[in-house]
Design a protein around this motif. Sequence first.
Motif, PDB file in Angstrom:
ATOM      1  N   ARG A   1     143.453 106.048  21.281  1.00  0.00           N
ATOM      2  CA  ARG A   1     143.804 104.821  20.578  1.00  0.00           C
ATOM      3  C   ARG A   1     143.388 104.862  19.106  1.00  0.00           C
ATOM      4  NH1 ARG A   1     142.163  99.704  24.306  1.00  0.00           N
ATOM      5  NH2 ARG A   1     141.907  98.865  22.197  1.00  0.00           N
ATOM      6  N   ASP A   2     144.345 104.580  18.229  1.00  0.00           N
ATOM      7  CA  ASP A   2     144.059 104.574  16.790  1.00  0.00           C
ATOM      8  C   ASP A   2     143.161 103.403  16.385  1.00  0.00           C
ATOM      9  OD1 ASP A   2     145.596 106.848  16.398  1.00  0.00           O
ATOM     10  OD2 ASP A   2     147.436 105.712  15.999  1.00  0.00           O
ATOM     11  N   ASP A   3     143.175 102.321  17.170  1.00  0.00           N
ATOM     12  CA  ASP A   3     142.360 101.162  16.796  1.00  0.00           C
ATOM     13  C   ASP A   3     140.898 101.329  17.180  1.00  0.00           C
ATOM     14  OD1 ASP A   3     143.177 100.971  19.541  1.00  0.00           O
ATOM     15  OD2 ASP A   3     142.484  98.888  19.556  1.00  0.00           O
ATOM     16  N   ILE A   4     140.561 102.359  17.926  1.00  0.00           N
ATOM     17  CA  ILE A   4     139.164 102.645  18.258  1.00  0.00           C
ATOM     18  C   ILE A   4     138.632 103.635  17.223  1.00  0.00           C
ATOM     19  CG2 ILE A   4     137.566 103.580  19.971  1.00  0.00           C
ATOM     20  CD1 ILE A   4     138.810 100.983  20.885  1.00  0.00           C
ATOM     21  N   ASP A   5     137.683 103.181  16.410  1.00  0.00           N
ATOM     22  CA  ASP A   5     137.184 104.011  15.308  1.00  0.00           C
ATOM     23  C   ASP A   5     136.105 104.992  15.738  1.00  0.00           C
ATOM     24  OD1 ASP A   5     138.710 102.744  13.100  1.00  0.00           O
ATOM     25  OD2 ASP A   5     137.581 100.971  13.717  1.00  0.00           O
ATOM     26  N   GLY A   6     135.430 104.718  16.831  1.00  0.00           N
ATOM     27  CA  GLY A   6     134.382 105.610  17.311  1.00  0.00           C
ATOM     28  C   GLY A   6     133.957 105.203  18.708  1.00  0.00           C
ATOM     29  N   ILE A   7     133.238 106.103  19.381  1.00  0.00           N
ATOM     30  CA  ILE A   7     132.813 105.867  20.763  1.00  0.00           C
ATOM     31  C   ILE A   7     131.303 106.038  20.859  1.00  0.00           C
ATOM     32  CG2 ILE A   7     133.039 106.612  23.167  1.00  0.00           C
ATOM     33  CD1 ILE A   7     135.778 107.793  22.405  1.00  0.00           C
ATOM     34  N   ILE A   8     130.664 105.090  21.539  1.00  0.00           N
ATOM     35  CA  ILE A   8     129.234 105.193  21.838  1.00  0.00           C
ATOM     36  C   ILE A   8     129.072 105.181  23.355  1.00  0.00           C
ATOM     37  CG2 ILE A   8     126.983 104.054  21.724  1.00  0.00           C
ATOM     38  CD1 ILE A   8     127.710 103.009  18.989  1.00  0.00           C
ATOM     39  N   HIS A   9     128.334 106.140  23.860  1.00  0.00           N
ATOM     40  CA  HIS A   9     128.020 106.186  25.288  1.00  0.00           C
ATOM     41  C   HIS A   9     126.588 105.713  25.481  1.00  0.00           C
ATOM     42  CE1 HIS A   9     127.238 108.752  29.135  1.00  0.00           C
ATOM     43  NE2 HIS A   9     127.623 107.520  29.442  1.00  0.00           N
ATOM     44  N   LEU A  10     126.435 104.590  26.153  1.00  0.00           N
ATOM     45  CA  LEU A  10     125.118 104.008  26.427  1.00  0.00           C
ATOM     46  C   LEU A  10     124.710 104.400  27.844  1.00  0.00           C
ATOM     47  CD1 LEU A  10     122.918 102.056  25.285  1.00  0.00           C
ATOM     48  CD2 LEU A  10     124.136 100.209  26.448  1.00  0.00           C
ATOM     49  N   THR A  11     123.697 105.217  27.968  1.00  0.00           N
ATOM     50  CA  THR A  11     123.322 105.739  29.276  1.00  0.00           C
ATOM     51  C   THR A  11     121.824 105.618  29.503  1.00  0.00           C
ATOM     52  OG1 THR A  11     123.383 107.712  30.693  1.00  0.00           O
ATOM     53  CG2 THR A  11     123.094 108.078  28.335  1.00  0.00           C
ATOM     54  N   ALA A  12     121.438 105.543  30.761  1.00  0.00           N
ATOM     55  CA  ALA A  12     120.027 105.446  31.120  1.00  0.00           C
ATOM     56  C   ALA A  12     119.473 106.830  31.428  1.00  0.00           C
ATOM     57  CB  ALA A  12     119.844 104.535  32.329  1.00  0.00           C
ATOM     58  N   PHE A  13     118.279 107.082  30.963  1.00  0.00           N
ATOM     59  CA  PHE A  13     117.620 108.358  31.238  1.00  0.00           C
ATOM     60  C   PHE A  13     117.497 108.551  32.754  1.00  0.00           C
ATOM     61  CE2 PHE A  13     113.778 110.857  32.055  1.00  0.00           C
ATOM     62  CZ  PHE A  13     114.072 111.998  31.337  1.00  0.00           C
ATOM     63  N   GLY A  14     117.837 109.753  33.212  1.00  0.00           N
ATOM     64  CA  GLY A  14     117.708 110.049  34.632  1.00  0.00           C
ATOM     65  C   GLY A  14     118.933 109.729  35.450  1.00  0.00           C
ATOM     66  N   CYS A  15     120.047 109.366  34.800  1.00  0.00           N
ATOM     67  CA  CYS A  15     121.275 109.047  35.530  1.00  0.00           C
ATOM     68  C   CYS A  15     122.011 110.342  35.857  1.00  0.00           C
ATOM     69  CB  CYS A  15     122.171 108.116  34.711  1.00  0.00           C
ATOM     70  SG  CYS A  15     123.739 107.728  35.529  1.00  0.00           S
ATOM     71  N   GLY A  16     122.086 110.704  37.138  1.00  0.00           N
ATOM     72  CA  GLY A  16     122.744 111.931  37.560  1.00  0.00           C
ATOM     73  C   GLY A  16     124.227 111.968  37.225  1.00  0.00           C
ATOM     74  N   PRO A  17     125.013 110.931  37.612  1.00  0.00           N
ATOM     75  CA  PRO A  17     126.447 110.935  37.295  1.00  0.00           C
ATOM     76  C   PRO A  17     126.727 111.053  35.804  1.00  0.00           C
ATOM     77  CG  PRO A  17     126.004 109.325  38.997  1.00  0.00           C
ATOM     78  CD  PRO A  17     124.667 109.829  38.530  1.00  0.00           C
ATOM     79  N   ASP A  18     125.935 110.380  34.975  1.00  0.00           N
ATOM     80  CA  ASP A  18     126.159 110.450  33.524  1.00  0.00           C
ATOM     81  C   ASP A  18     125.864 111.829  32.961  1.00  0.00           C
ATOM     82  OD1 ASP A  18     127.169 107.973  33.111  1.00  0.00           O
ATOM     83  OD2 ASP A  18     125.434 107.136  32.078  1.00  0.00           O
ATOM     84  N   SER A  19     124.970 112.562  33.595  1.00  0.00           N
ATOM     85  CA  SER A  19     124.664 113.910  33.121  1.00  0.00           C
ATOM     86  C   SER A  19     125.860 114.839  33.293  1.00  0.00           C
ATOM     87  CB  SER A  19     123.450 114.483  33.865  1.00  0.00           C
ATOM     88  OG  SER A  19     123.759 114.726  35.229  1.00  0.00           O
ATOM     89  N   ILE A  20     126.736 114.520  34.262  1.00  0.00           N
ATOM     90  CA  ILE A  20     127.962 115.287  34.456  1.00  0.00           C
ATOM     91  C   ILE A  20     129.074 114.753  33.568  1.00  0.00           C
ATOM     92  CG2 ILE A  20     129.727 115.930  36.157  1.00  0.00           C
ATOM     93  CD1 ILE A  20     127.514 115.829  38.270  1.00  0.00           C
ATOM     94  N   LEU A  21     129.095 113.450  33.352  1.00  0.00           N
ATOM     95  CA  LEU A  21     130.114 112.826  32.518  1.00  0.00           C
ATOM     96  C   LEU A  21     129.982 113.220  31.044  1.00  0.00           C
ATOM     97  CD1 LEU A  21     132.333 110.607  32.037  1.00  0.00           C
ATOM     98  CD2 LEU A  21     130.435 108.974  31.822  1.00  0.00           C
ATOM     99  N   GLU A  22     128.754 113.293  30.557  1.00  0.00           N
ATOM    100  CA  GLU A  22     128.531 113.431  29.116  1.00  0.00           C
ATOM    101  C   GLU A  22     129.161 114.673  28.483  1.00  0.00           C
ATOM    102  OE1 GLU A  22     124.865 113.212  25.918  1.00  0.00           O
ATOM    103  OE2 GLU A  22     124.594 112.426  27.946  1.00  0.00           O
TER     104      GLU A  22
END
Length: 327
Positions: A252-273
């Motif tokens: 999307r052109d209207d999205i200027d940037g992305i921030i991923h807010l994640t909790a330390f120790g999150c297993g699923p996010d460690s694969i997503l990142e």
Amino acid sequence: MKIGIPKALMYYFYYPFWKTLFESLGFEVVTSDDTSKSILDIGVKEAVAEICLPMKVYTGHVLNLLEKGVDYIYVPRFVSLRKGIFMCPKFMGLPDMIKGLFDRIEDKILTHHIVSKTLDISEFHNYTIFIEKFGIGKKDLKKALAKAREEWLKFRRLNKEGYDINELLTNNKPQKYDGDITIGLLGYVYNVYDRFVNMDIFSVFRRLNIKVVTFDMMDEKVIYKNLRNFRKNMFWEFTNMLLGTAYEFMKRDDIDGIIHLTAFGCGPDSILEPFLTIDSEKNKKPFMTIRIDEQTGESHVITRVEAFTDLIRMKKYKAEEKAKGVV
């Protein structure tokens, strides 16, 4: 009879459903207090040390409800919200974990399995345990579920129109917020909308005149369409939703940037990142991860958001000047 609902985890996605359901069945709904230092501290103290931050927060909210003298604490066992895709193991084992942490609490935990084909969890078969436990008639239960579903769908419609969840849950007249740049904020609802845990990141965005779009504001059809580009989905449903949303943000052109807010120790996010880091670079979309835990300070979040968005503004300004022919 008082039913306690912790203000943590899926509270931020399903509270309108649960509140309407239990009140329609004649129960009084009591929520825990907003997350605070005392709730977090006691959760950290009592929870398993290796567990992720959101589970520690949840533990603190359970203790807060016990102090309020509720008859039951509602801790559903989320198993699946889409055929063949499951929830993070912490959701499936949540009732057992809570029962195992505290003595003589088992009789106070109201739990049941939630197995659904969609995010709509109103299917009758999930709640038949209430019939025997509370002496509720099938007709009354079906009527309460239909009413709860109606309230939840109204809540979701407004959420998808761009109203953030805290606005919908806490304000009688919710409002939208605009800005001169737009950030796609990726994160599970309990990280994105718990103001204490994330240092009230939405207030930071609004002070900096930044519009925010989150995954819960997206239509599920758009999210799942992006997931078709993968040969196989991840094991965990809300991680899939973040992934599908991320690729929509990248397009999307209207999205200027992305921030991923994640909790330390999150297993699923460690694969997503890694997906987010590598492909945001390929798509030339500014990307940053903010990791939070019980030690995170407000200055850490503010400084990183300010620096990231300043760079985005500079890039956007230069692009606009170039388009005008200004050297």
